[in-house]
Write an enzyme that holds these catalytic residues in place. Sequence first.
Site, PDB file in Angstrom:
ATOM      1  N   ASP A 144       0.806  -1.200  -0.100  1.00  0.00           N
ATOM      2  CA  ASP A 144      -0.102   0.166  -0.143  1.00  0.00           C
ATOM      3  C   ASP A 144       0.873   1.104  -0.025  1.00  0.00           C
ATOM      4  O   ASP A 144       0.641   2.154   0.930  1.00  0.00           O
ATOM      5  CB  ASP A 144      -0.932  -0.248   1.130  1.00  0.00           C
ATOM      6  N   ASP A 180      -1.812  -2.919  -3.913  1.00  0.00           N
ATOM      7  CA  ASP A 180      -2.115  -1.546  -3.922  1.00  0.00           C
ATOM      8  C   ASP A 180      -0.717  -0.904  -3.931  1.00  0.00           C
ATOM      9  O   ASP A 180      -0.182  -0.093  -3.194  1.00  0.00           O
ATOM     10  CB  ASP A 180      -2.608  -1.018  -2.578  1.00  0.00           C
ATOM     11  N   TYR A 220      -1.671   4.222  -6.383  1.00  0.00           N
ATOM     12  CA  TYR A 220      -2.870   5.065  -5.893  1.00  0.00           C
ATOM     13  C   TYR A 220      -2.918   6.203  -6.797  1.00  0.00           C
ATOM     14  O   TYR A 220      -2.290   6.587  -7.525  1.00  0.00           O
ATOM     15  CB  TYR A 220      -2.669   5.516  -4.623  1.00  0.00           C
ATOM     16  N   ASN A 245      -6.628  -4.238  -4.653  1.00  0.00           N
ATOM     17  CA  ASN A 245      -7.817  -3.803  -5.346  1.00  0.00           C
ATOM     18  C   ASN A 245      -7.812  -2.283  -5.869  1.00  0.00           C
ATOM     19  O   ASN A 245      -8.475  -2.018  -6.813  1.00  0.00           O
ATOM     20  CB  ASN A 245      -8.977  -3.574  -4.123  1.00  0.00           C
ATOM     21  N   HIS A 290      -3.032  -9.693  -1.209  1.00  0.00           N
ATOM     22  CA  HIS A 290      -3.275  -8.390  -0.613  1.00  0.00           C
ATOM     23  C   HIS A 290      -4.212  -8.161   0.534  1.00  0.00           C
ATOM     24  O   HIS A 290      -3.803  -7.510   1.438  1.00  0.00           O
ATOM     25  CB  HIS A 290      -4.000  -7.561  -1.791  1.00  0.00           C
ATOM     26  N   HIS A 349     -10.321  -2.489   7.867  1.00  0.00           N
ATOM     27  CA  HIS A 349     -10.882  -3.448   7.171  1.00  0.00           C
ATOM     28  C   HIS A 349     -11.503  -4.868   7.795  1.00  0.00           C
ATOM     29  O   HIS A 349     -12.540  -5.337   7.450  1.00  0.00           O
ATOM     30  CB  HIS A 349     -10.388  -3.919   5.711  1.00  0.00           C
ATOM     31  N   HIS A 390      -3.581  -4.340   2.617  1.00  0.00           N
ATOM     32  CA  HIS A 390      -4.956  -3.667   2.564  1.00  0.00           C
ATOM     33  C   HIS A 390      -5.214  -2.961   3.872  1.00  0.00           C
ATOM     34  O   HIS A 390      -5.478  -1.800   3.672  1.00  0.00           O
ATOM     35  CB  HIS A 390      -5.723  -5.112   2.363  1.00  0.00           C
ATOM     36  N   ASP A 391      -5.006  -3.444   4.883  1.00  0.00           N
ATOM     37  CA  ASP A 391      -5.126  -2.382   6.042  1.00  0.00           C
ATOM     38  C   ASP A 391      -3.616  -1.646   6.234  1.00  0.00           C
ATOM     39  O   ASP A 391      -2.610  -2.338   6.206  1.00  0.00           O
ATOM     40  CB  ASP A 391      -4.958  -3.212   7.412  1.00  0.00           C
ATOM     41  N   HIS A 392      -3.563  -0.533   6.579  1.00  0.00           N
ATOM     42  CA  HIS A 392      -2.816   0.494   6.339  1.00  0.00           C
ATOM     43  C   HIS A 392      -1.945   0.525   7.797  1.00  0.00           C
ATOM     44  O   HIS A 392      -2.110   1.421   8.387  1.00  0.00           O
ATOM     45  CB  HIS A 392      -2.738   1.761   6.031  1.00  0.00           C
TER      46      HIS A 392
END
Length: 327
Positions: free
Chosen positions: A46, A79, A82, A117, A210, A219, A245-247
């Site tokens: 991410d 990710d 962005y 995603n 991810h 999430h 996914h979770d930052h």
Amino acid sequence: MASPSPPLHPATILCIYFVLPAFAELQRLQHQPKHDGSLNFLVIGDWGRKGKYNQSLVATQMGKMGDKLDLDFVVSTGDNFYNSGIKGLNDPIFIQSFSNIYTAKSLRKPWYSVLGNHDYRGNALAQVSPILRKIDRRWFCQRSFVLHAGVADFFFIDTTPFMNKYFNNSNRHYDWRGVLPRQKYLKNLLKDLEEALVKSSARWKIVVGHHAIRSIGHHGDSVELIKLLVPLFEANNVDMYMNGHDHCLQHISSINSPLLYLTSGAGSKAWRGDVKESHSGVKFFYDGQGFMSVQITETDAKFAFYNVSGDQIHHWTVTKPIMHTVA
């Protein structure tokens, strides 16, 4: 004499190369470990924001740690760009968010990556194209593949198509070329993943995706992955699942098996501030930016989380004894 066939348009070449193999066996790569058999790598997710949200600062600390570890490669948990992936093969964001950011000599190693995603919101076919390696030879991204690295086998899997919400949300565009029909894609992916796990004789089995399976971050848990992937992992002695996914940075232990759930999705924008009710297996959670290092030998796996300043904020070791056969 028959006249030669006209040259294929680049878009046609991309479709042949990437759409048809969507139902084929997982691609397999070989990565030569060090002479002593050990592996040292970093895990980041991410991240791709043109250096903003402390991405450049995290990259600097990754470079310093890479020097100390004599890095073999970097794992990216998705990710990568962005907010909506890359638009095409010539999208400048690839250089602006990757090549121009991770410039340390120690990071000039292969980057093994999966799609997230946000990557699917752009041109997913372009992001997995080998043509990008002509721009930056470090880059290797596929939907799903297996990396054989001596003491460890890595199974990179495409988790976005598992998630129902992306197919139920008509407000956003996702590049599902090569994924539809979805159920056939998932059936083949699960079959190929199971076969690869069964055949693996590596000391360590590591799965990379991810989306988090277990998470107390924004999430939370992914019920689709719990249902479809966890039974495969437990049946085939997978040691750890790494995701983004979770930052944040997370270390969660399974209460049913030795399986570890490790989140490294803090490559840039973080500090969401919302934490869900804790799992019983949560060992560590950090809501800020950072990355993870992993050092693996035949008997030990050493893990550490680092923040944006390069401070080690959590570390632990997993030991796997060698079983000797009695004659």
